[in-house]
Structure formats: C-alpha cells, structure tokens
Design an enzyme around this catalytic site. Structure first.
Site, PDB file in Angstrom:
ATOM      1  CE1 TYR A 138      -3.634   2.520   0.667  1.00  0.00           C
ATOM      2  CE2 TYR A 138      -2.661   3.199   2.506  1.00  0.00           C
ATOM      3  CZ  TYR A 138      -3.707   3.341   1.626  1.00  0.00           C
ATOM      4  OH  TYR A 138      -4.396   4.499   1.830  1.00  0.00           O
ATOM      5  CG  ASP A 231       5.718   3.649   1.183  1.00  0.00           C
ATOM      6  OD1 ASP A 231       5.848   4.366   1.906  1.00  0.00           O
ATOM      7  OD2 ASP A 231       4.657   3.352   0.728  1.00  0.00           O
ATOM      8  CE  LYS A 259       0.507   5.267   8.099  1.00  0.00           C
ATOM      9  NZ  LYS A 259       0.569   4.309   7.193  1.00  0.00           N
TER      10      LYS A 259
HETATM   11  C1  LIG Z   1      -0.054   4.571   5.662  1.00  0.00           C
HETATM   12  C2  LIG Z   1       0.708   4.416   4.378  1.00  0.00           C
HETATM   13  C3  LIG Z   1       0.976   5.357   3.426  1.00  0.00           C
HETATM   14  C4  LIG Z   1      -0.184   6.433   3.346  1.00  0.00           C
HETATM   15  O1  LIG Z   1       0.135   7.274   4.262  1.00  0.00           O
HETATM   16  P1  LIG Z   1      -1.193   8.315   4.510  1.00  0.00           P
HETATM   17  O2  LIG Z   1      -0.669   9.331   5.260  1.00  0.00           O
HETATM   18  O3  LIG Z   1      -2.225   7.577   5.135  1.00  0.00           O
HETATM   19  O4  LIG Z   1      -1.490   9.100   3.359  1.00  0.00           O
HETATM   20  C5  LIG Z   1       1.548   5.072   2.299  1.00  0.00           C
HETATM   21  N1  LIG Z   1       2.479   3.981   2.493  1.00  0.00           N
HETATM   22  C6  LIG Z   1       2.718   3.183   3.497  1.00  0.00           C
HETATM   23  C7  LIG Z   1       3.550   1.933   3.445  1.00  0.00           C
HETATM   24  C8  LIG Z   1       1.566   3.341   4.544  1.00  0.00           C
HETATM   25  O5  LIG Z   1       1.637   2.564   5.430  1.00  0.00           O
END
Ligand SMILES: *Cc1c(COP(=O)(O)O)cnc(C)c1O
Length: 423
Positions: A138, A231, A259
C-alpha cells in the site's frame, strides 16, 4: 454514547466514516474521547489498550508529555506561516542524519502525497514511465498506488479502485512480493522508471522480505538504471532510527516517509540522493507544492518524537512488548497459524501455514480473525479490525499492560476454540 454518534455518522459520511478501515471495527466503531499512553478512552467510558496506535504513527503511545509540550510551545507562536521556519530545518537535519539514503528532503502532508510525488520524481528523473509495484503493498490513496494495494483495497473486494483511467493502470507493473524473477523479467522487458516497495510489508498483515529478495532488487535496479523507492511510511523510525534500510543494510535511491516523523500530526516526506531530489521544483522541473508543506505543528511533533526515540529506550520497550505478546500468543494458539513480527510490528495469520506474499496472506481466515478482534475489544484490547493490518506496540506498553493483554488473548482464544470446535 458511541452508538448514537455512529447512527448520526452514517447519515453524514460515506459508510459512516472518513477513512474506510475505521468502519470495520466490530460490532460498530467506538468513538474515542481521549488518548492516554497505551489507552483509548471511549465515549462509552471504557478504557481500552490500543494496538492500532493511529495505524502506525504513535510509537510513543498517546499524548506523550514531551511531544505534547513541544506542540503547545509551537501553538503559542502560531501554526502556519507560509514562509520557511527554523523548525523545518531542524527536523530535516535529524532525518537526513539518520536515514542512510536521505541527502535532501521535501516535506508534504501525508504518506499518500509522499509516494505520489516520489513516483512522479523517479519518472521525471529517468524520463521513463513504467513503475513496478508489489501485490498487496500500500502506498496511499492515489491512482498509481491503488492497484492491488493492500488491505485498504482488498477488504472491499476490489483489486483496482474504480475511477482510475486504464492508461494509468497500464503504467504500473505488478509483481508478487518476494518474487525476484518477476522483477527481473519486467526490468529486462520494459523501460522501468522505478520500483516502489514496502521494505517490510505492513499493509497486508506483516510480511518480511527475504534477504536475497531485498538485496536482489537493489542490485537489479542499479543494473538497469531504474530507481528504487523504499516506502518507509510505516517502517521509517519504527524499525529503528535508520528505518528498514538500516535494518537490512540496503540503501534505496528514494525514500518516502510519513506517520512517525509527524509524531501523530499529518505529514509525509520524500527523501533521497541529492541529484535526484534537485529535480523537484523550484530546483528542477518535477512539480511539487503544498499550502501545508512543512507546517510548524507537524514539524514540532515530529522533532520531539525523534528526540525521544534518540534519547530513551523506546525501541527496546516497544520491541520487547511485541516480542513477548507474539511469542505468548503464538504458543497458545492451537489452530494452524503464522506469526510474523519485525520490531514493534506483528500480525497473526489464522488458518494458514505459510505467508510470504499477499496471495498467501489472503487465504488466511478473515472471519476467525474478526471474531478474535471483536472478542478482544469486548475485553478491552483493541487490535486492528482486519487480518491485513498491523498490530503495533509503543513505548507506553508497560509490563502490566502486556500481561493484561496476554490474559485476554488466552481467555478469548479458549472461547473461540470452543465456538468452532477444535480444527
Ligand atoms: C499509511 C501508508 C501510506 C499512506 O500514508 P497516509 O498518510 O495515510 O496518506 C503510504 N505508504 C505506506 C507504506 C503506509 O503504511
């Protein structure tokens, strides 16, 4: 009462919520009135041990004093300037010091913005268009990320969100996680701008990379002039100060963060090698801008959080909490299952024997897990409402809280087993 708010909310919001996973909580979403250390206090007056932790950011728990004070201090000085401020320089220096691949950084407002811009960046820098992504990884809720994109998409029985043009779908090449052969094939056949991956999968339960997979991707992408994006929106500053890249000793070209670096306030960041980052406006021609980019409140919360991570034993405590819980629960579970833990991230896949990619994770028993979630919640323990999310621990999860949690798991697992008979 939560139930009353929930009834109103269903008239106000699509599906009653403002982010879909929140609607999965059983039997209906509880409404939180306060967060305190490892606890959520609900509108119903219940105190619940939180293992969701805002879906990742709250590695110190809820409302830790140092972070709260830093936010309050910033509030006194205003919270949006539309000019640069000292605190963005301070946070940038910290992140660049710790994250091996980071030489320059651009702050944005969410992980979604970070990966969207990172994908544009690698395309702009290489002059190529194709991206390789992995099934079940994701990267946020934009068009390029929403193709076979983790629990966020698959929980709703869809593989690709409606509303994404076919021409965009064609630019994203899909591989299974831990399948290096697929990556090599696409790199040979297509002109690939970048590979984007979660260095530890955290949006389809927790799935670690095989060592030769993560190292192999680095070697292959280098050989083909393709940029590697890690990511690390979840793993950055969770798996240690240097993130997953430090843990595995694999340095990507571009890293996306979010995050934890915002300490619980909205944030995202793109970081990478100097010459790549200098492709971003105004230095280069890959456009990025944002009214709230590097907003002082998120900078303050992020800075205070990283300082705590540097100067306390937050990693020891949160990792140990996850280790003890995962080991105890693993032993008490009598059905087939797979337990995965990396640092303070863990998940239990029920009813399966091996999970190395999303296809295998999908076979896990979703309804049994949901039952576990619901029964634990009744007992005051909140784990994510999906098999395909991550159970997180924080530095506020004390020995007492861990013991309480293990007792509740024991009680609930006994009942679930009795419900279903032994299988
Ligand atoms: C949570 C998440 C995102 C998206 O971040 P948001 O702040 O919710 O837009 C992207 N990549 C990873 C790996 C994530 O866990």
């Amino acid at each position: 009462m939560s139930i009353n708010l929930w009834k109103e909310a269903q008239q106000l919001f699509a599906g009653g919520v403002n982010s879909p996973v929140r609607a999965l909580v059983k039997p209906y979403p509880f409404y939180t009135s306060k967060g305190e250390g490892p606890f959520l206090i609900t509108e119903d007056g219940k105190k619940i041990v939180d293992y969701v932790l805002g879906y990742g950011p709250l590695i110190l728990g809820h409302s830790p004093e140092k972070v709260r004070n830093k936010i309050m201090e910033q509030v006194q000085k205003g919270w949006l300037y539309g000019t640069p401020s000292r605190i963005e320089v301070e946070l940038a220096k910290k992140i660049i010091f710790h994250i091996p691949s980071a030489q320059k950084i651009r702050f944005v407002n969410s992980g979604t913005e970070a990966t969207m811009n990172a994908i544009r960046l690698v395309r702009g820098f290489t002059g190529r268009e194709k991206i390789i992504k992995f099934n079940g990884n994701y990267h946020g809720a934009h068009d390029y990320g929403l193709i076979e994109a983790g629990s966020a998409v698959s929980e709703y029985g869809i593989t690709i969100s409606k509303g994404i043009p076919k021409d965009i779908v064609k630019t994203v090449l899909l591989c299974e996680y831990n399948d290096l052969t697929c990556v090599e094939k696409y790199l040979k056949e297509e002109n690939v701008a970048g590979v984007i991956m979660e260095p530890v999968m955290g949006n389809y339960g927790v799935i670690p990379p095989k060592t030769d997979f993560i190292k192999g991707i680095r070697e292959l992408t280098s050989a083909f002039g393709t940029l590697l994006i890690f990511d690390e929106v979840i793993t950055g500053f969770r798996l240690g100060l240097s993130g997953a890249q430090g843990m595995f000793g694999v340095v990507p070209d571009v890293t996306t963060l979010g995050k934890i670096i915002g300490g619980g306030l909205p944030i995202g960041a793109i970081a990478g090698r100097r010459e790549i980052m200098d492709s971003i406006t105004p230095a280069g021609e890959v456009f990025n801008a944002g009214t709230f980019n590097a907003n002082p409140l998120s900078m303050a919360a992020g800075l205070a959080t990283i300082e705590e991570l540097e100067h306390t034993n937050a990693y020891e405590i949160s990792n140990e909490a996850a280790k003890v819980i995962s080991q105890e629960v693993d032993q008490m579970m009598k059905i087939d299952h797979v337990t995965h833990r990396v640092g303070s991230m863990m998940q239990f896949f029920l009813g399966v024997k091996e999970v190395k990619n999303a296809t295998e994770a999908k076979k896990a028993n979703k309804s049994l897990y949901l039952n576990l979630h619901e029964q634990l919640l009744k007992e005051g323990v909140f784990i994510p409402p999906s098999q395909l999310e991550t159970i997180f621990t924080s530095a506020s999860h004390s020995q007492n809280v861990i013991n309480f949690t293990i007792d509740k798991f024991r009680k609930v697992l006994r009942e679930i087993k009795n419900d279903k008979g032994s299988s």
